[in-house]
Design a protein around this motif. Sequence first.
Motif, PDB file in Angstrom:
ATOM      1  N   GLY A 267       0.837  -1.190   0.000  1.00  0.00           N
ATOM      2  CA  GLY A 267       0.000   0.000   0.000  1.00  0.00           C
ATOM      3  C   GLY A 267       0.871   1.239   0.000  1.00  0.00           C
ATOM      4  N   LEU A 268       0.281   2.398   0.263  1.00  0.00           N
ATOM      5  CA  LEU A 268       0.999   3.664   0.157  1.00  0.00           C
ATOM      6  C   LEU A 268       2.173   3.750   1.129  1.00  0.00           C
ATOM      7  N   SER A 269       2.011   3.252   2.349  1.00  0.00           N
ATOM      8  CA  SER A 269       3.111   3.319   3.316  1.00  0.00           C
ATOM      9  C   SER A 269       4.324   2.544   2.808  1.00  0.00           C
ATOM     10  N   HIS A 270       4.080   1.340   2.286  1.00  0.00           N
ATOM     11  CA  HIS A 270       5.179   0.548   1.740  1.00  0.00           C
ATOM     12  C   HIS A 270       5.778   1.209   0.495  1.00  0.00           C
ATOM     13  N   THR A 271       4.920   1.765  -0.359  1.00  0.00           N
ATOM     14  CA  THR A 271       5.415   2.418  -1.564  1.00  0.00           C
ATOM     15  C   THR A 271       6.331   3.586  -1.205  1.00  0.00           C
ATOM     16  N   LEU A 272       5.885   4.412  -0.272  1.00  0.00           N
ATOM     17  CA  LEU A 272       6.723   5.520   0.185  1.00  0.00           C
ATOM     18  C   LEU A 272       8.021   4.999   0.793  1.00  0.00           C
ATOM     19  N   GLY A 273       7.917   3.919   1.545  1.00  0.00           N
ATOM     20  CA  GLY A 273       9.107   3.331   2.157  1.00  0.00           C
ATOM     21  C   GLY A 273      10.113   2.869   1.129  1.00  0.00           C
ATOM     22  N   HIS A 274       9.632   2.253   0.047  1.00  0.00           N
ATOM     23  CA  HIS A 274      10.537   1.822  -1.021  1.00  0.00           C
ATOM     24  C   HIS A 274      11.230   3.020  -1.663  1.00  0.00           C
ATOM     25  N   ALA A 300      -8.257   7.858   6.679  1.00  0.00           N
ATOM     26  CA  ALA A 300      -9.501   8.321   7.310  1.00  0.00           C
ATOM     27  C   ALA A 300     -10.228   9.307   6.408  1.00  0.00           C
ATOM     28  N   GLU A 301      -9.476   9.958   5.525  1.00  0.00           N
ATOM     29  CA  GLU A 301     -10.060  10.955   4.623  1.00  0.00           C
ATOM     30  C   GLU A 301     -10.396  10.368   3.255  1.00  0.00           C
ATOM     31  N   VAL A 302      -9.532   9.490   2.726  1.00  0.00           N
ATOM     32  CA  VAL A 302      -9.663   9.120   1.313  1.00  0.00           C
ATOM     33  C   VAL A 302     -10.067   7.669   1.069  1.00  0.00           C
ATOM     34  N   ALA A 303     -10.032   6.816   2.092  1.00  0.00           N
ATOM     35  CA  ALA A 303     -10.312   5.402   1.871  1.00  0.00           C
ATOM     36  C   ALA A 303     -11.789   5.144   1.606  1.00  0.00           C
ATOM     37  N   ALA A 364       6.157  12.168  -4.197  1.00  0.00           N
ATOM     38  CA  ALA A 364       4.697  12.024  -4.158  1.00  0.00           C
ATOM     39  C   ALA A 364       4.163  11.476  -5.469  1.00  0.00           C
ATOM     40  N   VAL A 365       4.632  12.024  -6.575  1.00  0.00           N
ATOM     41  CA  VAL A 365       4.143  11.588  -7.886  1.00  0.00           C
ATOM     42  C   VAL A 365       4.510  10.138  -8.143  1.00  0.00           C
ATOM     43  N   SER A 366       5.767   9.765  -7.850  1.00  0.00           N
ATOM     44  CA  SER A 366       6.186   8.389  -8.100  1.00  0.00           C
ATOM     45  C   SER A 366       5.467   7.410  -7.184  1.00  0.00           C
ATOM     46  N   SER A 367       5.038   7.859  -6.023  1.00  0.00           N
ATOM     47  CA  SER A 367       4.345   6.972  -5.079  1.00  0.00           C
ATOM     48  C   SER A 367       2.904   6.713  -5.475  1.00  0.00           C
ATOM     49  N   VAL A 368       2.232   7.735  -6.021  1.00  0.00           N
ATOM     50  CA  VAL A 368       0.835   7.546  -6.435  1.00  0.00           C
ATOM     51  C   VAL A 368       0.716   7.149  -7.896  1.00  0.00           C
ATOM     52  N   GLY A 369       1.798   7.393  -8.677  1.00  0.00           N
ATOM     53  CA  GLY A 369       1.838   6.892 -10.046  1.00  0.00           C
ATOM     54  C   GLY A 369       1.604   7.895 -11.142  1.00  0.00           C
ATOM     55  N   SER A 370       1.095   9.084 -10.799  1.00  0.00           N
ATOM     56  CA  SER A 370       0.756  10.031 -11.867  1.00  0.00           C
ATOM     57  C   SER A 370       0.559  11.433 -11.313  1.00  0.00           C
ATOM     58  N   GLU A 371       0.946  12.424 -12.119  1.00  0.00           N
ATOM     59  CA  GLU A 371       0.687  13.826 -11.771  1.00  0.00           C
ATOM     60  C   GLU A 371      -0.805  14.096 -11.655  1.00  0.00           C
ATOM     61  N   GLU A 372      -1.599  13.318 -12.407  1.00  0.00           N
ATOM     62  CA  GLU A 372      -3.034  13.555 -12.457  1.00  0.00           C
ATOM     63  C   GLU A 372      -3.793  12.897 -11.309  1.00  0.00           C
ATOM     64  N   ASP A 373      -3.125  12.095 -10.512  1.00  0.00           N
ATOM     65  CA  ASP A 373      -3.807  11.419  -9.409  1.00  0.00           C
ATOM     66  C   ASP A 373      -4.380  12.461  -8.444  1.00  0.00           C
ATOM     67  N   PRO A 374      -5.648  12.318  -8.077  1.00  0.00           N
ATOM     68  CA  PRO A 374      -6.275  13.334  -7.211  1.00  0.00           C
ATOM     69  C   PRO A 374      -5.652  13.411  -5.814  1.00  0.00           C
ATOM     70  N   ASP A 375      -4.903  12.381  -5.421  1.00  0.00           N
ATOM     71  CA  ASP A 375      -4.336  12.370  -4.075  1.00  0.00           C
ATOM     72  C   ASP A 375      -2.896  12.872  -4.021  1.00  0.00           C
ATOM     73  N   VAL A 376      -2.337  13.277  -5.157  1.00  0.00           N
ATOM     74  CA  VAL A 376      -0.926  13.633  -5.157  1.00  0.00           C
ATOM     75  C   VAL A 376      -0.627  14.799  -4.207  1.00  0.00           C
ATOM     76  N   GLU A 377      -1.513  15.784  -4.162  1.00  0.00           N
ATOM     77  CA  GLU A 377      -1.283  16.928  -3.264  1.00  0.00           C
ATOM     78  C   GLU A 377      -1.383  16.506  -1.803  1.00  0.00           C
ATOM     79  N   LYS A 378      -2.279  15.570  -1.518  1.00  0.00           N
ATOM     80  CA  LYS A 378      -2.402  15.080  -0.135  1.00  0.00           C
ATOM     81  C   LYS A 378      -1.131  14.333   0.286  1.00  0.00           C
ATOM     82  N   VAL A 379      -0.549  13.572  -0.633  1.00  0.00           N
ATOM     83  CA  VAL A 379       0.687  12.844  -0.310  1.00  0.00           C
ATOM     84  C   VAL A 379       1.847  13.830  -0.150  1.00  0.00           C
TER      85      VAL A 379
END
Length: 387
Positions: A267-274, A300-303, A364-379
């Motif tokens: 998940g995101l925690s592991h992705t950021l960790g990598h 809690a906000e996005v799931a 942030a972009v590499s963790s969510v996969g895309s500049e267009e991902d709606p969560d990139v700013e949150k990350v």
Amino acid sequence: MSGPDTTPHPSFALQGFYGWVEPLKGIYYGPGSTASALPKHVEVLGVKKALVVTGKTLHDKTDVVKKVEDILKSINAYGATFWEIGEHSPIAGIRNGIKAFRDAGCDFIVAVGGGSPIDASKAMLYYMKQEYGVEIMPQIAIPTTLSAAEYTVGAGYTDDEGVKVAVTDPKLVPAGIILDAELTLTTPERLWLSTGIRSLDHAVENLYRPLIPPPLKIMCYAAITDLFKYLPESKTNPQSLEVRQKLQLASWMSIWPHSRPTYSALGLSHTLGHKLGAAYSIPHGITSCLTLAPVVKLKAEVASQEDKECLAASLFYLGKPSTGTLEGDVRLLSTLITELVSNLGLHSNLTHYKVPREDIHKLAVSSVGSEEDPDVEKVKKLLEDLY
């Protein structure tokens, strides 16, 4: 309405054997189990000569590797020892390990230590198949940390550019695993406890990972319960073999058995960790200490509703009352993780590891996969708050 069930766990036996499907022949567990389990694994596998793969510190500063070598020598199954495996399994060590394996005429690996030697061993076996056309040879894993690398179908290593790379093959799961609490006694406290948070990261992220069936989520709840209970006890009483063995079993429950055909971040925690670990030399256990609680808070906000319910249910297993809302319960879980990390003396930040602030957007972009991902700013905001 009755409150949470606070009945203590039953007193399970802390030694035994568990069998599974190919390629894993079985898991032996229990303090002191290596002496009998290693010869049994060798006999079942029908292998002849081992390359022991480990790290320099474990080899030079403890007697753990010598104990393993002596057992192999007693059954005429010892070939050589290779200890040039560094943190995050650099590719140079993997190349040199392949040469050592072939020069000694070995036909299996015994990996001793944390996630780096276990993952490096998998990568060695994978690339020997690619380069020499041989079948993937067996690995016996003897972990001395709680990283749980021994339970996955793949491995992560660091390439020549300092980038984390993964290899995957169902046959890379070790053919044998030995969970021997006695061999963990020399593991440095920070490494032991932080890899326990890594296991907690596995258990929590598996609660919202797609395709994880309900029975395995129950195992994750059990792992969460025991990691919250026994990590502080291990810090207080580091010589307790009972506590250490329970933590090894909790690490097992956090991720195994999973029928995932490929190796990837949970998940995101592991992705950021990598992303953070290999690029900035942050130990994987510490990356989980940094990222898990903030990622849960973000969930809690996005799931989805279902994922929030799965995370919120953790409070029941931790004996904590509900806040009254799913979002509040998930945020409370995040707070409890933050408190656990702090109480274990593992709090850190990105400033300490000299992660440049100008790298936040790229991370942030590499963790969510895309500049267009709606969560990139949150990350990005999540990462900014880690300074």
